[in-house]
Design a protein around this motif. Structure first.
Motif, PDB file in Angstrom:
ATOM      1  N   UNK A   1       0.790  -1.221   0.000  1.00  0.00           N
ATOM      2  CA  UNK A   1       0.000   0.000   0.000  1.00  0.00           C
ATOM      3  C   UNK A   1       0.821   1.269   0.000  1.00  0.00           C
ATOM      4  N   UNK A   2       2.131   1.162  -0.264  1.00  0.00           N
ATOM      5  CA  UNK A   2       2.993   2.346  -0.235  1.00  0.00           C
ATOM      6  C   UNK A   2       3.368   2.846  -1.617  1.00  0.00           C
ATOM      7  N   UNK A   3       2.790   2.265  -2.657  1.00  0.00           N
ATOM      8  CA  UNK A   3       3.077   2.733  -4.010  1.00  0.00           C
ATOM      9  C   UNK A   3       4.242   2.047  -4.672  1.00  0.00           C
ATOM     10  N   UNK A   4       4.499   0.800  -4.316  1.00  0.00           N
ATOM     11  CA  UNK A   4       5.643   0.083  -4.889  1.00  0.00           C
ATOM     12  C   UNK A   4       5.511  -0.097  -6.401  1.00  0.00           C
ATOM     13  N   UNK A   5       4.308  -0.386  -6.869  1.00  0.00           N
ATOM     14  CA  UNK A   5       4.142  -0.676  -8.298  1.00  0.00           C
ATOM     15  C   UNK A   5       4.579   0.494  -9.161  1.00  0.00           C
ATOM     16  N   UNK A   6       4.123   1.699  -8.829  1.00  0.00           N
ATOM     17  CA  UNK A   6       4.529   2.877  -9.609  1.00  0.00           C
ATOM     18  C   UNK A   6       6.011   3.163  -9.458  1.00  0.00           C
ATOM     19  N   UNK A   7       6.612   2.771  -8.335  1.00  0.00           N
ATOM     20  CA  UNK A   7       8.021   3.079  -8.110  1.00  0.00           C
ATOM     21  C   UNK A   7       8.937   2.318  -9.056  1.00  0.00           C
ATOM     22  N   UNK A   8       8.469   1.199  -9.610  1.00  0.00           N
ATOM     23  CA  UNK A   8       9.289   0.553 -10.646  1.00  0.00           C
ATOM     24  C   UNK A   8       8.681   0.704 -12.037  1.00  0.00           C
ATOM     25  N   UNK A   9       7.366   0.841 -12.127  1.00  0.00           N
ATOM     26  CA  UNK A   9       6.726   0.975 -13.435  1.00  0.00           C
ATOM     27  C   UNK A   9       7.140   2.266 -14.142  1.00  0.00           C
ATOM     28  N   UNK A  10       7.116   3.388 -13.436  1.00  0.00           N
ATOM     29  CA  UNK A  10       7.428   4.675 -14.063  1.00  0.00           C
ATOM     30  C   UNK A  10       8.861   4.744 -14.596  1.00  0.00           C
ATOM     31  N   UNK A  11       9.882   4.433 -13.788  1.00  0.00           N
ATOM     32  CA  UNK A  11      11.241   4.509 -14.339  1.00  0.00           C
ATOM     33  C   UNK A  11      11.517   3.439 -15.387  1.00  0.00           C
ATOM     34  N   UNK A  12      10.883   2.282 -15.272  1.00  0.00           N
ATOM     35  CA  UNK A  12      11.052   1.241 -16.293  1.00  0.00           C
ATOM     36  C   UNK A  12      10.569   1.755 -17.643  1.00  0.00           C
ATOM     37  N   UNK A  13       9.392   2.365 -17.667  1.00  0.00           N
ATOM     38  CA  UNK A  13       8.854   2.897 -18.920  1.00  0.00           C
ATOM     39  C   UNK A  13       9.763   3.983 -19.493  1.00  0.00           C
ATOM     40  N   UNK A  14      10.299   4.825 -18.623  1.00  0.00           N
ATOM     41  CA  UNK A  14      11.151   5.900 -19.124  1.00  0.00           C
ATOM     42  C   UNK A  14      12.451   5.365 -19.708  1.00  0.00           C
ATOM     43  N   UNK A  15      13.072   4.395 -19.038  1.00  0.00           N
ATOM     44  CA  UNK A  15      14.331   3.864 -19.548  1.00  0.00           C
ATOM     45  C   UNK A  15      14.138   3.135 -20.874  1.00  0.00           C
ATOM     46  N   UNK A  16      13.018   2.438 -21.011  1.00  0.00           N
ATOM     47  CA  UNK A  16      12.743   1.790 -22.297  1.00  0.00           C
ATOM     48  C   UNK A  16      12.502   2.824 -23.386  1.00  0.00           C
ATOM     49  N   UNK A  17      11.816   3.919 -23.042  1.00  0.00           N
ATOM     50  CA  UNK A  17      11.498   4.949 -24.033  1.00  0.00           C
ATOM     51  C   UNK A  17      12.746   5.663 -24.536  1.00  0.00           C
ATOM     52  N   UNK A  18      13.770   5.752 -23.691  1.00  0.00           N
ATOM     53  CA  UNK A  18      14.986   6.469 -24.074  1.00  0.00           C
ATOM     54  C   UNK A  18      15.721   5.799 -25.223  1.00  0.00           C
ATOM     55  N   UNK A  19      15.543   4.474 -25.366  1.00  0.00           N
ATOM     56  CA  UNK A  19      16.241   3.764 -26.439  1.00  0.00           C
ATOM     57  C   UNK A  19      15.269   2.938 -27.279  1.00  0.00           C
ATOM     58  N   UNK A  20      14.078   3.480 -27.503  1.00  0.00           N
ATOM     59  CA  UNK A  20      13.060   2.723 -28.236  1.00  0.00           C
ATOM     60  C   UNK A  20      13.177   2.950 -29.740  1.00  0.00           C
ATOM     61  N   UNK A  21      13.192   1.868 -30.492  1.00  0.00           N
ATOM     62  CA  UNK A  21      13.244   1.931 -31.955  1.00  0.00           C
ATOM     63  C   UNK A  21      11.864   1.560 -32.496  1.00  0.00           C
ATOM     64  N   UNK A  22      11.109   2.557 -32.909  1.00  0.00           N
ATOM     65  CA  UNK A  22       9.741   2.301 -33.362  1.00  0.00           C
ATOM     66  C   UNK A  22       9.714   1.525 -34.675  1.00  0.00           C
ATOM     67  N   UNK A  23      10.854   1.445 -35.371  1.00  0.00           N
ATOM     68  CA  UNK A  23      10.913   0.723 -36.638  1.00  0.00           C
ATOM     69  C   UNK A  23      11.210  -0.756 -36.439  1.00  0.00           C
ATOM     70  N   UNK A  24      11.520  -1.153 -35.216  1.00  0.00           N
ATOM     71  CA  UNK A  24      11.868  -2.543 -34.931  1.00  0.00           C
ATOM     72  C   UNK A  24      10.654  -3.445 -35.150  1.00  0.00           C
ATOM     73  N   UNK A  25      10.776  -4.386 -36.085  1.00  0.00           N
ATOM     74  CA  UNK A  25       9.712  -5.343 -36.395  1.00  0.00           C
ATOM     75  C   UNK A  25      10.317  -6.751 -36.500  1.00  0.00           C
ATOM     76  N   UNK A  26       9.774  -7.735 -35.797  1.00  0.00           N
ATOM     77  CA  UNK A  26       8.781  -7.575 -34.735  1.00  0.00           C
ATOM     78  C   UNK A  26       9.420  -6.957 -33.490  1.00  0.00           C
ATOM     79  N   UNK A  27       8.589  -6.528 -32.596  1.00  0.00           N
ATOM     80  CA  UNK A  27       9.101  -5.931 -31.361  1.00  0.00           C
ATOM     81  C   UNK A  27       9.867  -6.962 -30.545  1.00  0.00           C
ATOM     82  N   UNK A  28      10.962  -6.528 -29.934  1.00  0.00           N
ATOM     83  CA  UNK A  28      11.737  -7.400 -29.060  1.00  0.00           C
ATOM     84  C   UNK A  28      11.278  -7.211 -27.615  1.00  0.00           C
ATOM     85  N   UNK A  29      11.201  -8.309 -26.908  1.00  0.00           N
ATOM     86  CA  UNK A  29      10.841  -8.245 -25.489  1.00  0.00           C
ATOM     87  C   UNK A  29      12.028  -7.672 -24.715  1.00  0.00           C
ATOM     88  N   UNK A  30      11.821  -6.495 -24.098  1.00  0.00           N
ATOM     89  CA  UNK A  30      12.916  -5.781 -23.441  1.00  0.00           C
ATOM     90  C   UNK A  30      12.784  -5.714 -21.924  1.00  0.00           C
TER      91      UNK A  30
END
Length: 427
Positions: free
Chosen positions: A48-77
């Protein structure tokens, strides 16, 4: 400190703001900058202390920093491992909610759902997978998923995964993931077994502890009713009716006990449903939805089924049966008093369970308040001949009293629902 000061991107800040959040919780303010900096993290915090957002938010940001939208098929990162289906659904929703303005595809992989649909989605390609270990192993064996491109790994509710016997599956999964990765381990309790697991999985981790180990939240009122076993249900019905409770989560030890109490409360005129491992996933989803939207007043659940439930403003939790493992008391009552709200946790304790109460109080290092006048003949909860203590389980580091010489009597031969390893909840 605000979320904007943590270094999150505009897309994430917009998603957070739309959920009505402005200030991060302590675990979020301490872990998010570390994860954004690329550190491995071992985080211990109460439910109940917000653990889920504490890893979800930075995980999404780090993936977005090196995301290749042209990658087909998408790789599980990114791979997020959780012990139960309900927690997987909760984390999956958080990833979708916070990542609504990011171009990621996420798949949830759990037992009790169509494996064929999961197979199609995995083979089509996705960026993030939220999974229970057992079902992920099924997909690995069928070569439906490739883990060789994983950049970020999260183990959430790690203590429960050890309790449920998932360590062999976790090790098998780890062997398929690149050693050069960022790993995050979150746990409600940081035992010696969790630290041992962290030593195997994490690289020079930063340890974050935002609450004392095995502590309950200060905003939860706890009370113990000493009562003969045969009057527990009668007292429970009285408490619900006389106090006009609208929502109460009730913990029992066995699946059979959950079904029996459900029918007894219904016969008392209380709208009730049950949640346990013998229910289909569809039935479990329906039971939880009915409880959340107020169609039923009481949800009777076993420990395995209830771990990971996230219910906003849940006011009451009742331990109809005390847990066999003392640490589970902390997890149970952590379902109430979430996000700073107040909550009430009541334990109905018969003399046969007195030794369990002693062990819980040893864990908490304090005595739980007793209700002097229960309305019934007083009973003694003193322990004169406690069961012989067992050595800590080597896989969990916890004392387990399930096989002590003096267990509390069980009716109908029902066995505690303990997860059953890989063929338990995670399947």
């Amino acid at each position: 400190m605000s979320f904007a000061q943590l270094g999150l991107s505009d897309a994430l800040l917009q998603a957070v703001a739309e959920q009505g959040y402005t200030d991060p919780t302590p675990v979020q303010s301490r872990t998010i900058p570390l994860i954004l900096d690329g550190k491995d993290v071992l985080a211990g915090a109460q439910t109940g202390t917000g653990k889920t957002a504490s890893f979800t938010l930075p995980l999404l940001q780090r993936l977005a920093e090196n995301h290749d939208i042209k990658q087909k098929p998408r790789k599980l990162r990114a791979l997020i491992l959780v012990p139960t289906r309900e927690l997987a659904a909760q984390v999956f929703e958080s990833v979708k909610t916070y990542g609504m303005y990011l171009p990621f595809r996420t798949e949830v992989v759990v037992g009790g759902a169509s494996i064929n649909m999961q197979t199609r989605n995995l083979r089509h390609g996705c960026d993030i997978v939220v999974a229970t270990p057992g079902r992920l192993i099924d997909h690995i064996n069928q070569r439906n998923v490739n883990l060789s491109n994983i950049e970020m790994l999260v183990l959430d509710e790690s203590d429960r995964m050890l309790d449920m016997g998932f360590l062999p599956d976790i090790r098998k999964i780890m062997a398929l993931i690149p050693k050069q990765r960022q790993s995050l381990l979150f746990s409600a309790t940081v035992s010696s077994a969790i630290k041992s697991l962290a030593a195997q999985l994490l690289n020079n981790p930063v340890e974050v502890e935002v609450a004392k180990p095995n502590a309950t939240a200060s905003n939860i009122t706890e009370r113990v009713y000493g009562i003969p076993r045969e009057y527990k249900r009668e007292l429970l019905s009285y408490l619900i009716g006389s106090n006009n409770w609208k929502q109460v989560l009730i913990f029992v030890r066995t699946r059979h006990g959950a079904d029996r109490l459900e029918q007894q409360l219904i016969s008392d005129g209380i709208r009730t449903t049950a949640l346990h491992g013998d229910k289909t996933q569809g039935a479990r989803n329906k039971a939880l939805e009915q409880f959340k939207n107020g169609k039923v007043t009481a949800l009777v659940a076993t420990d395995v089924a209830a771990r990971g439930l996230d219910i906003d403003d849940l006011p009451h939790v009742v331990n109809f049966d005390l847990p066999q493992v003392p640490e589970d008391y902390v997890h149970r009552i952590g379902r109430t008093g979430r996000a700073g709200a107040s909550g009430e946790a009541i334990s109905l304790v018969c003399p046969e369970e007195a030794y369990m109460l002693v062990e819980i109080e040893k864990l908490l290092k304090r005595e739980l308040p007793r209700v002097a006048d229960t309305g019934y003949e007083p009973v003694s909860l003193k322990v004169f001949d406690a069961p012989k203590k067992r050595a800590p389980n080597p896989s969990t580091g916890k004392k387990d009293y399930r096989h002590s010489k003096k267990p509390a009597p069980r009716r109908g031969g029902a066995k505690p629902e303990t997860g059953g390893g890989r063929r338990g909840r995670g399947r």
